[in-house]
Design a protein around this motif. Structure first.
Motif, PDB file in Angstrom:
ATOM      1  N   LEU A   1      15.414  -4.078 -57.747  1.00 48.15           N
ATOM      2  CA  LEU A   1      14.287  -3.188 -58.037  1.00 48.15           C
ATOM      3  C   LEU A   1      13.597  -3.571 -59.344  1.00 48.15           C
ATOM      4  O   LEU A   1      12.360  -3.664 -59.407  1.00 48.15           O
ATOM      5  N   GLN A   4      11.530  -6.794 -58.980  1.00 42.96           N
ATOM      6  CA  GLN A   4      10.249  -6.594 -58.291  1.00 42.96           C
ATOM      7  C   GLN A   4       9.229  -5.914 -59.201  1.00 42.96           C
ATOM      8  O   GLN A   4       8.050  -6.301 -59.227  1.00 42.96           O
ATOM      9  N   MET A  36       5.055   2.416 -55.466  1.00 47.53           N
ATOM     10  CA  MET A  36       5.381   2.493 -54.036  1.00 47.53           C
ATOM     11  C   MET A  36       5.041   1.195 -53.316  1.00 47.53           C
ATOM     12  O   MET A  36       5.818   0.691 -52.489  1.00 47.53           O
ATOM     13  N   ASN A  37       3.871   0.635 -53.622  1.00 49.22           N
ATOM     14  CA  ASN A  37       3.430  -0.591 -52.943  1.00 49.22           C
ATOM     15  C   ASN A  37       4.351  -1.761 -53.254  1.00 49.22           C
ATOM     16  O   ASN A  37       4.606  -2.605 -52.395  1.00 49.22           O
ATOM     17  N   LEU A  39       7.673  -1.539 -54.209  1.00 50.98           N
ATOM     18  CA  LEU A  39       9.041  -1.330 -53.737  1.00 50.98           C
ATOM     19  C   LEU A  39       9.140  -1.036 -52.241  1.00 50.98           C
ATOM     20  O   LEU A  39      10.105  -1.435 -51.590  1.00 50.98           O
ATOM     21  N   GLU A  40       8.169  -0.333 -51.682  1.00 52.12           N
ATOM     22  CA  GLU A  40       8.267   0.112 -50.288  1.00 52.12           C
ATOM     23  C   GLU A  40       7.125  -0.379 -49.406  1.00 52.12           C
ATOM     24  O   GLU A  40       7.191  -0.279 -48.182  1.00 52.12           O
ATOM     25  N   VAL A  43       1.845   3.055 -47.324  1.00 50.89           N
ATOM     26  CA  VAL A  43       2.206   4.107 -46.375  1.00 50.89           C
ATOM     27  C   VAL A  43       1.438   3.874 -45.072  1.00 50.89           C
ATOM     28  O   VAL A  43       0.212   3.748 -45.078  1.00 50.89           O
TER      29      VAL A  43
END
Length: 497
Positions: A1, A4, A36-37, A39-40, A43
């Motif tokens: 994490l 990144q 968010m963009n 790590l994940e 949406v």
């Protein structure tokens, strides 16, 4: 994490013993969507069938609803920053801190002790479970505990404007006081045997002086005026060629008097006499600069400024000779034996850092509450305020005497109504002896026993003050109705008329 986030330029690494990761730009410039963009990913909504095309896709009410939900989520993520989250967290934290006890309880005994702030507990926990190595050991696990202790030492030194090498951790304020007095006395006994203190000190000082008196030392107890102030000229006149130490508390624990420490320190430095101050009630509540105030030794305790109990510190100016109080191992650079209370020390450092940063804001609030409380209490007939009426009083301290009744009875009835208070020093409130502080400022013996101390702190608000002012007049009236002293006074008044 972390890799990144660093690659995306959101955080950067900090090297060194106390290193780690920090934000690469201000929290207000980092959007939640950025995190968010990284790590994940973005949406997205999931299709209800495997195929990418559907004859009903454009007119599907369910899909349209989810598209709108997605757009709303994107809008929130792209308009919310880390700074916004911090603000929201602080509001939640304030709400949580406001409910430290039963909602029906009003705590007005902060001079006795304080609760441990959540941020302090969070910083302490790893040193109870993860970083538990003995600081005296040489393996890697112990280096983490060593770093925790040194970080706390640096924090204390910064607040006092001292060097970190002048800070020694103890088991509390009483130990620090005993170490200062006995340590200096036995280290300098060849030079002199005279120690000067005051009549209103905490019992940790007074009882240490009694011990020293039994061991050949001459103790002078200076008087104070009606407000509890020591006259610096009295200090100057009391110093002899045999004087080795002057010990005057920074602020009184019962009546809140803030002593003229800077002036007394200057006199002691000029006369080449060591100066110690018991600052347990002052540290974290009043700005203190040991250099500017010519302080040679200073005692403090963590539980007075929202830290844990059972840990304190003694500031010892570089070059001051001091015998050890506790003998054994070589902890605290050979000055104070015993395996360190690592979590407690870490908590002390964090609590003091927080308290010092909030002094100005906190004191503004407490001064308003104190003035309101005093104004309300003095409306009760035959009530006397003890201590100063100006800014030379601790902001959260109120001490009054109610004539014709006993303080212990007041406390019991207040407790039954959910108010926690004290009749004086928490260390002696179980004693039937009158307060030595009130006796010293000249409160008549028949009034001394009716004393009440109300001390406010971080969790106190206007509603707490209102509750006290609502219940206390009825308590005083009830107790006076049962008091033979009150009946005797009323009879004399009737005869006089």
């Amino acid at each position: 994490l972390f890799a990144q986030l660093r690659k995306a330029g959101l955080i950067q690494s900090v090297r060194g013993a106390l290193g780690g990761y920090v934000l690469s730009k201000p929290p207000a410039e980092i959007l939640v969507s950025d995190i968010m963009n990284v790590l994940e990913g973005t949406v997205e909504i999931s299709d209800c069938i495997d195929e990418t095309s559907c004859a009903n896709m454009d007119c599907c009410a369910t899909r349209l609803l989810w598209v709108k939900i997605k757009d709303s989520i994107d809008q929130v993520l792209e308009s919310t920053t880390l700074a916004d989250i911090v603000v929201d967290y602080d509001k939640l934290k304030e709400n949580r801190e406001g409910v430290k006890m039963d909602k029906n309880k009003v705590y007005m005994d902060y001079a006795a002790t304080t609760y441990v702030k959540p941020e302090v507990t969070v910083e302490m926990l790893p040193f109870m479970q993860e970083f538990f190595g003995n600081p005296s050991s040489i393996y890697a696990l112990s280096r983490d505990t060593q770093l925790g202790i040194e970080k706390a030492r640096n924090r204390v030194a910064k607040v006092l404007n001292a060097s970190k090498d002048e800070i020694y951790f103890t088991g509390g304020g009483s130990e620090a006081d005993n170490w200062a007095l006995k340590g200096v006395a036995f280290a300098l006994k060849q030079r002199g045997n005279h120690i000067i203190t005051t009549k209103i000190e905490h019992h940790a000082i007074l009882h240490a002086c009694e011990f020293l008196a039994k061991n050949g030392f001459d103790i002078t107890y200076l008087p104070v005026d009606q407000y509890g102030f020591v006259n610096p000229e009295d200090v100057k006149r009391a110093i002899t060629d045999k004087t080795i130490l002057v010990s005057v508390m920074f602020a009184n624990n019962e009546i809140g008097t803030i002593e003229p420490i800077k002036e007394i320190g200057a006199i002691c430095r000029e006369r080449k006499v060591l100066f110690h101050t018991d600052a347990v009630q002052a540290v974290g509540h009043i700005p203190i600069d040991v250099k500017e105030m010519n302080i040679d030794l200073l005692s403090l305790a963590a539980h007075k400024f929202y830290g844990p109990k059972g840990v304190g510190a003694l500031y010892v100016r570089k070059g001051v000779k001091l015998e050890n109080l506790i003998h054994g191992g070589g902890q605290e650079r050979g000055r104070r034996a015993g395996t360190e209370n690592i979590a407690g020390i870490v908590g002390l450092g964090k609590a003091l850092e927080l308290a010092a940063a909030e002094i100005e804001t906190e004191n503004r609030k407490l001064l308003r509450l104190k003035d309101k409380l005093i104004e309300g209490l003095l409306k009760i007939p035959y009530t006397k305020l003890n201590g100063p009426v100006d800014e030379r009083r601790l902001p959260g301290n109120v001490n009054v005497c109610f004539e014709f009744i006993e303080g212990e009875s007041i406390l019991l009835l207040l407790d039954s109504m959910g108010v926690c208070a004290s009749s004086g020093s928490a260390c002696t409130s179980g004693s039937l002896d009158p307060s030595h502080v009130l006796v010293a400022i000249g409160v008549p013996p028949e009034i001394v026993h009716g004393s009440l101390r109300l001390s406010m702190g971080s969790g106190t608000d206007a509603e707490d003050v209102e509750k006290v002012l609502t219940v206390l007049p009825g308590i005083v009236e009830r107790l006076r109705s049962m008091s033979p002293l009150w009946r005797e006074y009323q009879n004399k008044e009737m005869i006089a008329q």
